[in-house]
Design a protein around this motif. Structure first.
Motif, PDB file in Angstrom:
ATOM      1  N   THR A  19      23.517 -24.704  56.587  1.00  0.00           N
ATOM      2  CA  THR A  19      23.970 -23.780  57.632  1.00  0.00           C
ATOM      3  C   THR A  19      22.973 -23.722  58.783  1.00  0.00           C
ATOM      4  N   GLU A  20      21.689 -23.609  58.426  1.00  0.00           N
ATOM      5  CA  GLU A  20      20.637 -23.554  59.447  1.00  0.00           C
ATOM      6  C   GLU A  20      20.631 -24.827  60.289  1.00  0.00           C
ATOM      7  N   ARG A  21      20.753 -25.966  59.633  1.00  0.00           N
ATOM      8  CA  ARG A  21      20.727 -27.235  60.361  1.00  0.00           C
ATOM      9  C   ARG A  21      21.955 -27.382  61.256  1.00  0.00           C
ATOM     10  N   ALA A  22      23.107 -26.960  60.746  1.00  0.00           N
ATOM     11  CA  ALA A  22      24.339 -27.065  61.536  1.00  0.00           C
ATOM     12  C   ALA A  22      24.252 -26.199  62.791  1.00  0.00           C
ATOM     13  N   GLN A  23      23.716 -24.984  62.642  1.00  0.00           N
ATOM     14  CA  GLN A  23      23.575 -24.094  63.794  1.00  0.00           C
ATOM     15  C   GLN A  23      22.585 -24.663  64.804  1.00  0.00           C
ATOM     16  N   LEU A  24      21.500 -25.234  64.295  1.00  0.00           N
ATOM     17  CA  LEU A  24      20.500 -25.821  65.185  1.00  0.00           C
ATOM     18  C   LEU A  24      21.096 -27.000  65.960  1.00  0.00           C
ATOM     19  N   GLU A  25      21.858 -27.832  65.278  1.00  0.00           N
ATOM     20  CA  GLU A  25      22.484 -28.979  65.949  1.00  0.00           C
ATOM     21  C   GLU A  25      23.505 -28.521  66.987  1.00  0.00           C
ATOM     22  N   LYS A  26      24.178 -27.427  66.705  1.00  0.00           N
ATOM     23  CA  LYS A  26      25.132 -26.872  67.668  1.00  0.00           C
ATOM     24  C   LYS A  26      24.415 -26.423  68.936  1.00  0.00           C
TER      25      LYS A  26
END
Length: 381
Positions: A19-26
């Motif tokens: 989740t953290e990585r997905a938000q950061l990539e967004k």
């Protein structure tokens, strides 16, 4: 049960990292879209401004200048919203001021509000494209990058080393770990490569009761990233590589070699492929470090059949004879409980059964011989 693998925590941490990585990539994608619309002249100016403001952080952190972290957090974030990047920050550990240096200096920043601001600055700089692999901070005779520095701090715990982190500063490192961590690719393992920061965590691990929970969760986080403590060249492992972990917390050692569960299959596939006779020897050094660890391993392996015990019997049978010679009864009991048939088929280099070997071995005590007899291991060849 206490010794069972914390699978619920493992799954939750894996989901949290994703989740953290997905938000950061967004957020990175949004930044890239903004940057793509800016002119080359504007980009050059913005990047210069970002680098200049970031380097001023050195004075804020080291000299307690009148300017606050909040002001620089806001300045850097405003530049990010215009498409500025962190590309001009120096990579060299003896020049300028970069993200790795800022993270290393976290022991100089105190108070939850300031640490929240510091975390915002780290996140902003990562989104702005900071080179996490090449930006280095000076340590000893060389430099280490942001992930290496965070792993070192998380391993050492609090009130230790030159930094002597507080619980709040340690929590900062735990908080930013998902933003800079990355998966180890299967090809890295197949080619004998490994992610040095994660092995750095293993090597530097130090007992720190006040943050033990976060240390354990860091170990689990690293495992979810596809890392194995065994995915490393043998010559880079010391004979006591795993004994250090066992002495700190025997449960952490058995976490690295968990019983089979579907959710752990990706991790176990890597582990089983990598464990070789040399690593088995080092693991046994850890298993027999002291009486407390022996008892822990006896309980752990006795619970149900374990893939590592089977691997030892089939791939390094001489290990079993060595356990008999050393009278390692606590470790022999799980083998006898779950794999007696396999033990009965073993033969020494002199074609002796396990019991024959025990009876003729001068170092073997009567209790070990009696243990084998009671388990039904015979002298018949």
């Amino acid at each position: 049960m206490e010794q069972e693998f914390p699978i619920a925590t493992y799954i939750a941490l894996q989901q949290e990292l994703n989740t953290e990585r997905a938000q950061l990539e967004k957020e990175k994608a949004t930044w890239k879209a903004i940057r793509a619309t800016a002119s080359e002249t504007d980009i050059n100016q913005l990047d210069e401004q970002f680098s200049t403001h970031f380097e001023y952080l050195f004075d804020v952190v080291h000299n307690s200048s009148g300017t606050s972290l909040r002001e620089y957090r806001d300045l850097l974030n405003a530049l990010l919203q215009k498409g500025a990047s962190a590309s001009l920050l120096s990579n060299y550990e003896l020049e300028g001021y970069n993200l790795a240096m800022f993270i290393k200096d976290i022991y100089l920043i105190n108070g939850s509000d300031n640490l929240d601001l510091a975390a915002d600055i780290v996140r902003t700089t990562i989104i702005a494209g900071a080179d996490l692999n090449r930006q280095k901070a000076y340590v000893g005779n060389g430099g280490i990058n942001s992930l290496e520095q965070v792993c070192a701090y998380l391993a050492l715990g609090i009130k230790y080393g030159y930094s002597k982190l507080t619980v709040e500063q340690y929590s900062f490192c735990y908080r930013i770990f998902p933003w800079i961590a990355h998966k180890q690719l299967p090809g890295d393992v197949a080619n004998g490569h490994f992610e040095e920061p994660y092995h750095l965590f293993r090597r530097m691990l130090y007992a720190s009761p006040d943050v033990e929970d976060m240390q354990e969760k860091t170990l689990l986080r690293i495992m979810t990233l596809g890392w194995s403590p065994f995915s490393i060249a043998d010559e880079l492992l010391s004979p006591r590589a795993f004994a250090r972990i066992a002495v700190i917390n025997p449960r952490w050692l058995t976490m690295l070699i968990p019983h089979e569960q579907q959710e752990l299959k990706p991790y176990l596939d890597i582990v089983r492929e990598r464990i070789n006779p040399a690593i088995i020897k080092y693991l046994l050094n850890a298993f027999t470090s002291d009486k407390k660890i022996r008892k822990h391993l006896r309980t752990f392996f006795s619970r149900r059949p374990h893939w590592l015990l089977k691997k030892i019997i089939t791939e390094t049978p001489e290990t079993i004879f060595d356990l008999v010679r050393r009278n390692e009864q606590d470790l022999l009991i799980p083998f006898l409980k779950h794999y007696k048939r396999g033990l009965m088929a073993l033969r020494s280099k002199d074609n002796q059964t396990l019991l024959q070997f025990a009876m003729k071995c001068r170092s073997t005590v009567e209790n070990t011989i009696e243990l084998l007899r009671q388990a039904g291991v015979s002298t018949a060849s």
